[in-house]
Write an enzyme that holds these catalytic residues in place. Sequence first.
Site, PDB file in Angstrom:
ATOM      1  N   CYS A  39       0.803  -1.230   0.000  1.00 32.16           N
ATOM      2  CA  CYS A  39       0.000   0.000   0.000  1.00 32.16           C
ATOM      3  C   CYS A  39       0.829   1.270   0.000  1.00 32.16           C
ATOM      4  O   CYS A  39       0.282   2.364  -0.060  1.00 32.16           O
ATOM      5  CB  CYS A  39      -0.957  -0.018   1.185  1.00 32.16           C
ATOM      6  SG  CYS A  39      -1.931  -1.518   1.172  1.00 32.16           S
TER       7      CYS A  39
ATOM      8  N   PHE B  77       1.803  -3.250   4.026  1.00 33.94           N
ATOM      9  CA  PHE B  77       2.181  -4.548   4.583  1.00 33.94           C
ATOM     10  C   PHE B  77       3.681  -4.737   4.340  1.00 33.94           C
ATOM     11  O   PHE B  77       4.254  -4.158   3.425  1.00 33.94           O
ATOM     12  CB  PHE B  77       1.423  -5.676   3.881  1.00 33.94           C
ATOM     13  CG  PHE B  77      -0.007  -5.832   4.338  1.00 33.94           C
ATOM     14  CD1 PHE B  77      -0.531  -5.069   5.367  1.00 33.94           C
ATOM     15  CD2 PHE B  77      -0.832  -6.772   3.726  1.00 33.94           C
ATOM     16  CE1 PHE B  77      -1.852  -5.229   5.784  1.00 33.94           C
ATOM     17  CE2 PHE B  77      -2.156  -6.935   4.138  1.00 33.94           C
ATOM     18  CZ  PHE B  77      -2.662  -6.165   5.166  1.00 33.94           C
TER      19      PHE B  77
ATOM     20  N   HIS C 201      -9.901   2.134   0.181  1.00 32.25           N
ATOM     21  CA  HIS C 201      -8.455   1.957   0.170  1.00 32.25           C
ATOM     22  C   HIS C 201      -8.012   1.396  -1.183  1.00 32.25           C
ATOM     23  O   HIS C 201      -8.271   0.247  -1.497  1.00 32.25           O
ATOM     24  CB  HIS C 201      -8.038   1.022   1.307  1.00 32.25           C
ATOM     25  CG  HIS C 201      -6.557   0.949   1.508  1.00 32.25           C
ATOM     26  ND1 HIS C 201      -5.665   1.665   0.733  1.00 32.25           N
ATOM     27  CD2 HIS C 201      -5.815   0.252   2.397  1.00 32.25           C
ATOM     28  CE1 HIS C 201      -4.426   1.398   1.142  1.00 32.25           C
ATOM     29  NE2 HIS C 201      -4.496   0.543   2.145  1.00 32.25           N
TER      30      HIS C 201
ATOM     31  N   LYS D  66      -9.603   8.151   2.599  1.00 35.92           N
ATOM     32  CA  LYS D  66     -10.078   6.797   2.286  1.00 35.92           C
ATOM     33  C   LYS D  66     -11.537   6.650   2.718  1.00 35.92           C
ATOM     34  O   LYS D  66     -12.209   5.704   2.322  1.00 35.92           O
ATOM     35  CB  LYS D  66      -9.195   5.750   2.951  1.00 35.92           C
ATOM     36  CG  LYS D  66      -7.801   5.705   2.334  1.00 35.92           C
ATOM     37  CD  LYS D  66      -6.942   4.579   2.891  1.00 35.92           C
ATOM     38  CE  LYS D  66      -5.572   4.561   2.233  1.00 35.92           C
ATOM     39  NZ  LYS D  66      -4.675   5.638   2.692  1.00 35.92           N
TER      40      LYS D  66
ATOM     41  N   HIS E 134      -2.775   7.904   6.531  1.00 39.18           N
ATOM     42  CA  HIS E 134      -3.006   6.625   5.856  1.00 39.18           C
ATOM     43  C   HIS E 134      -4.431   6.178   6.192  1.00 39.18           C
ATOM     44  O   HIS E 134      -5.195   5.847   5.299  1.00 39.18           O
ATOM     45  CB  HIS E 134      -1.956   5.616   6.308  1.00 39.18           C
ATOM     46  CG  HIS E 134      -2.027   4.313   5.576  1.00 39.18           C
ATOM     47  ND1 HIS E 134      -2.013   4.236   4.210  1.00 39.18           N
ATOM     48  CD2 HIS E 134      -2.126   3.033   6.018  1.00 39.18           C
ATOM     49  CE1 HIS E 134      -2.098   2.966   3.834  1.00 39.18           C
ATOM     50  NE2 HIS E 134      -2.173   2.221   4.909  1.00 39.18           N
TER      51      HIS E 134
ATOM     52  N   GLU F 119      -1.179   4.485  13.919  1.00 38.62           N
ATOM     53  CA  GLU F 119      -0.863   5.755  13.245  1.00 38.62           C
ATOM     54  C   GLU F 119      -1.202   6.946  14.145  1.00 38.62           C
ATOM     55  O   GLU F 119      -0.449   7.925  14.211  1.00 38.62           O
ATOM     56  CB  GLU F 119      -1.621   5.870  11.917  1.00 38.62           C
ATOM     57  CG  GLU F 119      -1.210   7.101  11.112  1.00 38.62           C
ATOM     58  CD  GLU F 119      -1.902   7.203   9.747  1.00 38.62           C
ATOM     59  OE1 GLU F 119      -2.874   6.468   9.507  1.00 38.62           O
ATOM     60  OE2 GLU F 119      -1.447   8.041   8.939  1.00 38.62           O
TER      61      GLU F 119
END
Lengths: 212, 397, 85
Positions: B160, B386, B328, B323, B293, B304
């Site tokens: 991502c 990831f 996403h 998002k 994010h 985060e």
Amino acid sequence: MSELNIRNWVYINDQEAVMNDEQQFSFKKEDTADQKLEQLYRSLGVAYPKFFKMDAQSKLGWASAEYLCEGGKVFATNAPEERALVLSNQKSSLDTDEQYQQSLNNQEEFLPSPSVFVYTLANIVAGEICIRHGIKGENNFLISERFDAEALVNYTRILFEEELCKQCLLGWVEAYRGRFKSILWLVEKGESTDDRLFTVKNLNQLYQKSEL
Amino acid sequence: MTWITGIGTISAIGWDVASNYRSLLEGKDGIGYTQYIDTYHKMTLPVGEVKWSNEELISFLSLDNRDIYSRTELLAIKAAKEAHDHAGLGGVKDRTRIALISGTSVGGMDLSERYYKGYELEGKGELVSKFRKHGCYKHTESTAKALNIQGISTTISTACSSAANAIIYGARLIEAGLADIVIAGGVDPLSKFTINGFNSLKILDTEPTRPFDDSRVGLNLAEGAGYVVLESEQSMKQRGVQPLGRLLGYANTCDAYHQTASSPEGKGAVLAMSNALKMAGVIPAEVDYVNVHGTGTQNNDLSEGTALKTVFEGKVPSFSSTKSYTGHTLGASGGIEAAYSLLAINNGVVYPNLRFKTSITDLGLVPQQQVEYKTVNVVLSNSFGFGGNNTSLVFGK
Amino acid sequence: MSELIANLKQQIVQQLNLVDIDPASIDENAPLFGEGLGLDSIDALELILLMQKNYQIKVATAEEGQKVFSSVKAMADFIVANKKA
């Protein structure tokens, strides 16, 4: 900028594992990829149960880094943020993508496995190596149709020029349908000899040598 | 110094930059059930789907309709072309000085999975040709070809954070003198593969996602593409074009904690944000807006949020997860959100984080809740992937 | 019950690829997560699959899983309770 020196290199193909011109392990032809990778793990004499949960590509990358980093010894003088990792291959995570796709096609038992899905990304092998060796600096994964020494050298040189790392692991890791090939270099600043200079030519030469 | 002279994007909330921007201001999300994917979950898992079919994209882009295209290629070409045209790159004669760096996580998966069953049943036959579009690097090749880009072209796949890392690489090519102009960003299509995969990780919400809300349960998977045009100062002056802003700083770090989960303290995220700000020569108090994010998963938002509090020493500026509009878009998200960040700077506006009601317990952070017009000089944009791959970009005027 | 526990240990070792672990050596009362076997969040999701595949029992969320998978004994109790229901 001072020279970049290849401190260690390693390649592992279907026949053998070689580090700095010395054979570390040789595989039996009749063994499967799974068997070969497990033998390699056993021969390294490290207890890392997580190894068995990885897909073939991550096992291969993990084992290659184990040689390259001399079990972590090479990092003794630098902080985790000063270690970087740049990997590449052609097929991304296709080997595991296919396995995962098969579980999606299984109509009788539709139970896609989360632990398989986790490995359907190219950069998971990078993550596994970072976890194992505490690499917290930059890490990246480039995909190209063939081994691209120029891209790897450019990328790594910039990391050193921008003083973003003091050591960098880089190379190629790919496992697909029972065959595998990794070739990794550990590079740092310092005096070098001709054959250990971090150049496109030296990378390409070793890559040729590692080809079967 | 790296300037930005063009942006392009396609997502669930719009065909182009202008319509994306309109949706952001109107608070209109693009989350709903899929029209184009025949998945088991089509009536249970809402997604952020681009509302146009492959046929419509092919026709708009005037591509040869006898050929086969992955949705990945089509979305990439659409958004990269918009960025290219926005920056007026059509007039650039020396095409070898233009580079293209693109990120993706699944490549041509949408195409391959349509044919995979047949491939298994029939063995290798004519179907093999349909798989030649599978490779992650294929969409980059096709985009370079469609836009006649002859400089360096590379594909990045770091989950991502792919597009954000492509932007970093692009900026470096310019700084190193290896290119004058770089189109950088990323793309990912929706696919059964990712829908089922993320579902097996139990991090998909059956409702529109609620990032940074205490009741959040997961993300909505989505598709799209987003690209920016990066350009050296010299090239920009020579061409006489106006910049949209600058890429002031960037950093990528590894969390080195778990393949998928972020560390509870968000160590990698803290390091990425603070290194990027340091490079930009910006102190935390000078940041006007953070495009987080913010996936809407339990793990990401807590980690985060904790990292934000650390970096900003408790005084977190306006922040929101767009998002909540787009879903996403995985490997594309850093590119789309870079475009949104530049729109924020140019229009002096910050966007709300939709559907927020209650702060995460222990965190007490309240995201931006309505459209607010104010001076936006510096934007921090986060993309975490990831593999523990964390990237922060800092954009400025 | 003891047979169910022995089977479960076997299945856990297999499902989670605990290659070097002898199923018999797993203490059924010891916590499965946090220590001992070194399991993580992905393993928890795999255990949800194990329950579905071998016992046709659905564990809906990872949060519910935390309770159900606290130990092998807890898993066995959950299976017994849900099979009768």
